[in-house]
Design a protein around this motif. Structure first.
Motif, PDB file in Angstrom:
ATOM      1  N   ALA A  92       0.871  -1.177   0.000  1.00 26.23           N
ATOM      2  CA  ALA A  92       0.000   0.000   0.000  1.00 26.23           C
ATOM      3  C   ALA A  92       0.902   1.218   0.000  1.00 26.23           C
ATOM      4  N   GLU A  93       0.743   2.089  -1.002  1.00 30.78           N
ATOM      5  CA  GLU A  93       1.619   3.255  -1.130  1.00 30.78           C
ATOM      6  C   GLU A  93       0.808   4.487  -1.490  1.00 30.78           C
ATOM      7  N   ASN A  94       1.161   5.606  -0.852  1.00 29.59           N
ATOM      8  CA  ASN A  94       0.576   6.903  -1.169  1.00 29.59           C
ATOM      9  C   ASN A  94       1.732   7.888  -1.317  1.00 29.59           C
ATOM     10  N   LYS A  95       1.917   8.409  -2.549  1.00 33.49           N
ATOM     11  CA  LYS A  95       3.067   9.275  -2.826  1.00 33.49           C
ATOM     12  C   LYS A  95       2.602  10.542  -3.528  1.00 33.49           C
ATOM     13  N   ASN A  96       3.156  11.690  -3.088  1.00 33.73           N
ATOM     14  CA  ASN A  96       2.825  12.981  -3.688  1.00 33.73           C
ATOM     15  C   ASN A  96       4.113  13.710  -4.048  1.00 33.73           C
ATOM     16  N   PHE A  97       4.200  14.162  -5.309  1.00 35.24           N
ATOM     17  CA  PHE A  97       5.364  14.919  -5.776  1.00 35.24           C
ATOM     18  C   PHE A  97       4.880  16.231  -6.372  1.00 35.24           C
ATOM     19  N   ASP A  98       5.442  17.359  -5.885  1.00 31.15           N
ATOM     20  CA  ASP A  98       5.048  18.688  -6.353  1.00 31.15           C
ATOM     21  C   ASP A  98       6.280  19.457  -6.798  1.00 31.15           C
ATOM     22  N   PHE A  99       6.166  20.117  -7.981  1.00 26.82           N
ATOM     23  CA  PHE A  99       7.262  20.911  -8.524  1.00 26.82           C
ATOM     24  C   PHE A  99       6.750  22.291  -8.903  1.00 26.82           C
ATOM     25  N   ASN A 100       7.532  23.318  -8.559  1.00 28.93           N
ATOM     26  CA  ASN A 100       7.195  24.700  -8.885  1.00 28.93           C
ATOM     27  C   ASN A 100       8.496  25.431  -9.212  1.00 28.93           C
ATOM     28  N   SER A 101       8.652  25.877 -10.457  1.00 25.38           N
ATOM     29  CA  SER A 101       9.915  26.476 -10.892  1.00 25.38           C
ATOM     30  C   SER A 101      10.029  27.957 -10.556  1.00 25.38           C
ATOM     31  N   LYS A 102       9.016  28.543  -9.916  1.00 24.69           N
ATOM     32  CA  LYS A 102       9.042  29.968  -9.608  1.00 24.69           C
ATOM     33  C   LYS A 102      10.072  30.283  -8.524  1.00 24.69           C
ATOM     34  N   ASN A 103      10.468  31.560  -8.447  1.00 29.76           N
ATOM     35  CA  ASN A 103      11.312  32.007  -7.350  1.00 29.76           C
ATOM     36  C   ASN A 103      10.629  31.715  -6.015  1.00 29.76           C
ATOM     37  N   GLN A 104      11.410  31.204  -5.059  1.00 29.25           N
ATOM     38  CA  GLN A 104      10.857  30.842  -3.754  1.00 29.25           C
ATOM     39  C   GLN A 104      11.499  31.680  -2.649  1.00 29.25           C
ATOM     40  N   GLY A 105      10.706  32.000  -1.625  1.00 24.75           N
ATOM     41  CA  GLY A 105      11.228  32.684  -0.455  1.00 24.75           C
ATOM     42  C   GLY A 105      11.663  31.692   0.604  1.00 24.75           C
ATOM     43  N   SER A 106      12.233  32.194   1.679  1.00 26.58           N
ATOM     44  CA  SER A 106      12.640  31.327   2.789  1.00 26.58           C
ATOM     45  C   SER A 106      11.433  30.567   3.322  1.00 26.58           C
ATOM     46  N   GLY A 107      11.604  29.276   3.544  1.00 28.58           N
ATOM     47  CA  GLY A 107      10.517  28.436   4.041  1.00 28.58           C
ATOM     48  C   GLY A 107       9.655  27.837   2.945  1.00 28.58           C
ATOM     49  N   LEU A 108       9.888  28.227   1.678  1.00 26.88           N
ATOM     50  CA  LEU A 108       9.157  27.660   0.546  1.00 26.88           C
ATOM     51  C   LEU A 108      10.141  26.893  -0.336  1.00 26.88           C
ATOM     52  N   TYR A 109       9.606  25.951  -1.161  1.00 28.00           N
ATOM     53  CA  TYR A 109      10.487  25.048  -1.887  1.00 28.00           C
ATOM     54  C   TYR A 109      10.011  24.825  -3.314  1.00 28.00           C
ATOM     55  N   ASN A 110      10.974  24.531  -4.189  1.00 26.63           N
ATOM     56  CA  ASN A 110      10.660  24.214  -5.585  1.00 26.63           C
ATOM     57  C   ASN A 110      10.202  22.771  -5.739  1.00 26.63           C
ATOM     58  N   ILE A 111      10.759  21.878  -4.941  1.00 23.96           N
ATOM     59  CA  ILE A 111      10.401  20.463  -4.985  1.00 23.96           C
ATOM     60  C   ILE A 111       9.979  20.027  -3.589  1.00 23.96           C
ATOM     61  N   GLU A 112       8.832  19.375  -3.506  1.00 26.70           N
ATOM     62  CA  GLU A 112       8.353  18.782  -2.258  1.00 26.70           C
ATOM     63  C   GLU A 112       7.765  17.411  -2.568  1.00 26.70           C
ATOM     64  N   SER A 113       8.195  16.413  -1.825  1.00 33.83           N
ATOM     65  CA  SER A 113       7.711  15.050  -2.047  1.00 33.83           C
ATOM     66  C   SER A 113       7.471  14.358  -0.709  1.00 33.83           C
ATOM     67  N   GLN A 114       6.373  13.626  -0.623  1.00 33.61           N
ATOM     68  CA  GLN A 114       6.046  12.844   0.566  1.00 33.61           C
ATOM     69  C   GLN A 114       5.587  11.452   0.148  1.00 33.61           C
ATOM     70  N   LYS A 115       5.940  10.458   0.957  1.00 37.94           N
ATOM     71  CA  LYS A 115       5.584   9.073   0.630  1.00 37.94           C
ATOM     72  C   LYS A 115       5.355   8.290   1.909  1.00 37.94           C
ATOM     73  N   VAL A 116       4.305   7.484   1.909  1.00 39.05           N
ATOM     74  CA  VAL A 116       4.044   6.533   2.989  1.00 39.05           C
ATOM     75  C   VAL A 116       3.727   5.196   2.348  1.00 39.05           C
ATOM     76  N   LEU A 117       4.434   4.135   2.751  1.00 36.29           N
ATOM     77  CA  LEU A 117       4.154   2.807   2.207  1.00 36.29           C
ATOM     78  C   LEU A 117       4.171   1.773   3.322  1.00 36.29           C
ATOM     79  N   THR A 118       3.361   0.753   3.142  1.00 37.66           N
ATOM     80  CA  THR A 118       3.324  -0.397   4.042  1.00 37.66           C
ATOM     81  C   THR A 118       3.476  -1.652   3.197  1.00 37.66           C
ATOM     82  N   TYR A 119       4.380  -2.534   3.609  1.00 34.53           N
ATOM     83  CA  TYR A 119       4.638  -3.747   2.830  1.00 34.53           C
ATOM     84  C   TYR A 119       4.649  -4.968   3.735  1.00 34.53           C
ATOM     85  N   ALA A 120       4.049  -6.054   3.228  1.00 37.58           N
ATOM     86  CA  ALA A 120       4.046  -7.344   3.925  1.00 37.58           C
ATOM     87  C   ALA A 120       4.352  -8.435   2.907  1.00 37.58           C
TER      88      ALA A 120
END
Length: 287
Positions: A92-120
């Protein structure tokens, strides 16, 4: 073999500037921007092959250089890789990938990715996987007047020196039979002004699958966090005025004044009660 393991680490590179020393200066975004997201949800029994890759290079001003950076030029080179492969079992996997090429300020990001998986595992099957983030930023000297937003931050004629820095975070899953794994990664590689620092953050947590009943995740987990830093100094306003503009031998904006390298390795094999690792990196004229 059954054992519990707890590991938590935070590495932070901070460069505070008084009268300007050295740090990353991110390139600006191009006039045209891209924003996209990729969301993945998997709930399957059987073989699974899931891969994501991204390569991004951006330079400013002008085109991506093929040789030595020109005066005032900076470049960011970013790579992201994520792969999961099983030859059976329940995933079972849930993955999110976000990309934004704009100028970013402190605390903001161009690439953000999160993933949670469970394996048996079933019938001797296992899972392997790998995730990696790399941020490489380099720049030649530049005039601070055109790069720092706040007029109180710099003296007229100050020079931002050259630098060449690369950092990376990587995790590997080897022959995993049972586990719950969660990861999060972030990269900031472009900004409007030099007072916004470069950034790379990565976190991984491995815990038992709640449905396994064993109380342990089983398999091998590896992490590698690494960085290589090279920084120059501005050489002072008078030095630049006399020598820097003409490439004089005594100018120091392109001479190595500081080096810093680090590498953190962790490998756990067997029954894993808890494994947590976190890597945080910032480098800039304001952090």
């Amino acid at each position: 073999m059954k054992f519990g393991y707890i590991a938590t680490i935070a590495l932070v590179a901070l460069v505070a500037i008084v009268g300007f020393a050295a740090a990353d200066r991110l390139p600006n975004a191009t006039p045209e921007n891209q924003v996209f997201s990729v969301d993945t949800v998997i709930d399957a029994t059987g073989a699974v092959d899931d891969k994501s890759t991204m390569s991004w290079v951006i330079a400013n001003p002008g085109a991506i250089p093929t040789g030595i950076l020109g005066a005032g030029q900076s470049i960011s080179d970013v790579t992201y890789k994520d792969a999961i492969l099983t030859n059976g079992g329940k995933l079972a996997e849930n993955k999110n990938f976000d990309f934004n090429s704009k100028n970013q300020g402190s605390g903001l990001y161009n690439i953000e990715s999160q993933k949670v998986l469970t394996y048996a595992s079933t019938e001797g099957a296992h899972l392997v996987g790998e995730e990696e983030y790399t941020l490489s930023v380099a720049g030649n000297y530049a005039n601070a007047d055109n790069n720092i937003r706040c007029v109180f931050s710099t003296l007229n004629g100050s020079i931002l020196p050259a630098f060449c820095n690369i950092v990376s975070a990587k995790s590997s899953l080897v022959n995993v039979n049972s586990a719950q794994v969660s990861t999060k990664g972030q990269i900031r590689a472009v900004a409007e002004t030099a007072d916004v620092p470069a950034g790379l953050n990565y976190q991984i947590a491995v815990t038992p699958d709640a449905n396994s009943g064993s109380g342990f995740a089983e398999g091998t987990v590896k992490t590698v966090f690494a960085g290589s830093i090279m920084e120059a100094r501005d050489g002072g306003d008078d030095n630049y005025a006399r020598n820097g503009a003409n490439g004089g031998a005594t100018a120091t904006w392109n001479k190595t004044s500081a080096t810093n390298s680090w590498k953190d390795n962790t490998e756990v094999t067997g029954g894993i009660k808890t494994l947590q690792k976190a890597f945080t990196y910032q480098s800039g004229f304001r952090v």
